[in-house]
Structure formats: structure tokens, C-alpha cells
Design a protein around this motif. Sequence first.
Motif, mmCIF file in Angstrom:
data_model
loop_
_atom_site.group_PDB
_atom_site.id
_atom_site.type_symbol
_atom_site.label_atom_id
_atom_site.label_comp_id
_atom_site.label_asym_id
_atom_site.label_seq_id
_atom_site.Cartn_x
_atom_site.Cartn_y
_atom_site.Cartn_z
ATOM 1 N N LYS A 334 4.724 4.089 8.169
ATOM 2 C CA LYS A 334 5.261 2.805 8.767
ATOM 3 C C LYS A 334 5.495 1.450 8.006
ATOM 4 N N ALA A 335 4.782 1.434 6.848
ATOM 5 C CA ALA A 335 5.093 0.526 5.689
ATOM 6 C C ALA A 335 6.645 0.642 5.461
ATOM 7 N N ALA A 336 7.002 1.926 4.920
ATOM 8 C CA ALA A 336 8.428 2.284 4.749
ATOM 9 C C ALA A 336 9.598 1.877 5.579
ATOM 10 N N ALA A 337 9.179 2.274 6.906
ATOM 11 C CA ALA A 337 10.179 2.038 7.774
ATOM 12 C C ALA A 337 10.208 0.448 8.104
ATOM 13 N N ARG A 338 9.188 -0.216 7.907
ATOM 14 C CA ARG A 338 9.246 -1.714 8.137
ATOM 15 C C ARG A 338 10.031 -2.157 6.932
ATOM 16 N N ALA A 339 9.854 -1.732 5.754
ATOM 17 C CA ALA A 339 10.472 -2.278 4.617
ATOM 18 C C ALA A 339 11.921 -1.958 4.813
#
Length: 515
Positions: A334-339
Motif C-alpha cells: 500500500k505504501a508503494a501504491a500511495r507513492a
Amino acid sequence: MPGVTVETAATTGVAALKAAAGGNPLLANLPNKLWIGGQWVDALSGRTFPVLDPRSGEEVFRVAEADKEDVELAVAAARKAFDEGEWPRMSGKQRGKVLTRIADLIEKYADELAAIESLDNGKPLVMSKIADIPLSADHFRYYAGWADKLHGKTIPCDNVFGKFFAYTLHEPIGVVGQIIPWNFPLLMLAWKVAPALATGNCIVLKPAEQTPLNALRFAQIAEEAGVPAGTINVVPGYGPTAGAAICKHPQVDKLAFTGSTEVGRIVMREAAERIVPVTLELGGKSPLIVDKNVDVDKAVEDCHFALFFNHGQCCAAGSRTYVHESIYDEFCEKAAARAAKRVVGDPFQEGTEQGPQIDEDQLRKILAYIDIGQREGATMLCGGKQKGTAGYFVEPTVFRDVTDTMKIAQEEIFGPVQCILKYSSTEEVIARANACEYGLASGIISNDVNFINSVSRGLKAGTVWVNCYNVYESAVPFGGYKTSGIGRDKGEYALENYTVTKAVYQSLESNQCWI
């Protein structure tokens, strides 16, 4: 100089900025000289240096370049203002009124100052408007309230020599040399200048060479507010020349520096050579610890803000994200998707979350760390490259499988690169979080009060944010442990940086007999 609207600033092109003298509303009336002794003067050498627009790398302005000889004049002006002038001799109430006027003027010119800040630094205009500029005004207003409250103490004194009355005075330290960074140009000026003025000192200020514009605009504001000539002197220039001259000058009574730990060591050596007090707010590699019992989506957003705020160019950035093993995989995804969704672009365009980095040197440094992370075995989930070919834009980058010994987990990147590490237990994560040379800031995301209490007390850091991050209040001190610095900015604690304590004894017996 009238305020400039956001709309005007947003449509200001590079070509028009180059033609500032021809009527550009943002820069046409901005001074490009040194502010010394209440006068705008050219550098004695006649040299100037360029100010670059980080969106394009193109020159938009030129500013007089201070050198040792110019610093000599600035220190002499500050020395005269302190030894003979009115600012240290004003009452605290009078100084407080002037500081309040500075705050009022910053608010009056808020749109203009925000536009200059975003042009100079590259941060989104919306952030300049809602954070940098109002926080700067708030800081001056906060210290305006302190100016008439610098009280000493009366101390009982009855000993074998007789009866005495003793008291202490908190007096201004004198001429203060202040060197500030480029990541929050006006706010870092406020953090340094406001408490120094409140306590009655005179100042020689060197802004970062990358971002001198609002320091020059501030000199105009200070004059308009009624700060006497010579009380504030602004000398844009380079660290090895103007900065070094300030640090070495025998008539500078105190040094205050915010910037890298590397340069902080140099400043401290110079202070030690002359035995003058020094305060240092330096680098960081701040741990942000995510407990297992959290809302992962909210934690991802909080950690995203902690790292990517101000393009990652924040000394307190949550740049080591420790996530409990039970939620690690979900969090990383999810962190990668947000970034990947983060909007990178022109800071003057609505919706932009991230503008360019400050300059080409910083761009290259960040890209080099990204390459090191991949070579050391971290898994890059998104980003990793320069965005576009013009300016200094970097793609938001996320690494997982980061270990504590990797350079990207130990050294300050100062860019939009999130490093996510896995942990298992409370004791383990505290030890690992502290196994770093820095100790500036930290964060905890948890719903477990016992975890929060244990970790907040165990971390060796000057600030601990709990279920929040990047909260800055003028009354709350800020500074670091270990190589993150010495002393504190903000709050009542900062007043100690700019005062000296004098003890006075007075006999209460007219027939006092001395041995």
C-alpha cells in the motif's frame, strides 16, 4: 511593495522573471544587494551569484555575493548597533511591539512571500501558503510575547560575611551570527531571528545561497516594522566564504547554525577555537515505528506524509519506517501504491504534491542513494528515476527489505525515498531505532498505550510524534540528541541560546566589614 496574488505568481514564466527589472510583479522590486547597517549595498568585490528556478534550472535573479570584507562591515554595523544603539536598550514591551508588527507584515504580504518561497525552493505553493508563511508569522508573534518576560531571580544570601541581597539578570549575548538552510527559508529565519531579537541581540544572518530571496524581502519587512538600522544585517553568499567569515569573526559573540552535520562540525570547531557559545540543529535519520494493532491504510498515509513532506527535504523526515512483521507485506504494497499516485510537477499548479528538489547537486545525491539501495539488496517498489528532463524532479521512491546496515538506512538522503524495515518485538525495535548516529526526531503509530509509553521513553530523539508527524508549534522546543545537534530552537528553551546570566550581590549592612 504590494502583495502578489497566487494567480500572478502561478503564471510567472522564466522569461518574465529574467526581465524582473522590466516590471515583473514578483521580483521587480525585490532587492538584490546586501543589507548592512540599514542600507542596501553592493558586495565590495562587485560579484553577484545566480538564483535558479528549480523547475527548470534556469537563472531568474542575481544577488550580491558577500565575502569576508562584506561580513566585516556587517559585523561592525551589528557591533555598533549593540554597543551604542537603541535595540538592546529598548524595554521588552517596545521590542515586543516591533516583533508583533513583523508578524502582522508577514501576514499582510503572505501571498507574495509564499510565491517567492515556492519560486526559490520549489515547494508547492499551497504548502508555502498553509505552512511556511503562517508558521513564520506565528513564530514572531510568539516571541513578541516573551520580550517583556525575561526575568531574573532574587536569591537569599546570608552567610558568614554578613547579609546580602543577590539577584540575576538575563542580558542579551551581543552580536549573533546565524546561518540558515534552504529547505524552509523563511521559517528557519524566523526560528533563529525571532528569539534573538526578543532578547535584545543584533544579528548577522547568512541565508543559504540556494534560497536568498525571502531573507532579503524580510530585511525590508523588518525595516518597515521599525527594527533600527544595524540590528539585522543580511549577507547572502557561500558557506566557505561568507559563512566561514561569520564563524571566524572575533566580534561575533554567538553562533547559530541549521544545516548538515558535516558543516555543523566545522561551525563547532570555529566556535571552540574562539570559545563562543554555539547552537546546532543538524541532520537526522528519524525512525517511525508502526505497531501491529493499527489501521494500515491510515498508517500508510501518515508514514507517507512523514517522509515525503517538503519533497523529503526535511531534517526530521520519518526516513526509517519500521513496520511490525505481521502487517509488513500489506503495508509495503500500500505504501508503494500511495507513492506511485503522488503528484509531482510545477509547484504553482493546483494539485501538485511534490515540486522539484532544490538543485542539481541534491538531485544527483538522491539518485546516487537510490542506486546504492538497489546494489545493497533492497527491493525498489516504485520510482527510482529523475522525472522529466528539465529541472530537478525525482520520482517518489519506496524500498522494502531494507536492513539496518544499508547506507540508505543510516545516512541522510534528504529526498523522496522511503525505506521500510521489518521488526518483531518492542525491545528489538527500540534498540534498532537508537542504533544510529542521529537523534533528531521519531514517530510512533499505535493504539496500545503501553507500547507508546515504552517506545517514547526508550527512543533517543529530541522529538517524538505519536499518531501524527511533522507537527510544529512555536512554543514546543525542537532539537536533537547525538550528532543531530546541540541546544533547542523554539519555545522558552530557545531564549537561553541568546542570553547570558549575570549575578549581582549587594550588601544590606551599611557598616559591612571585610576581612
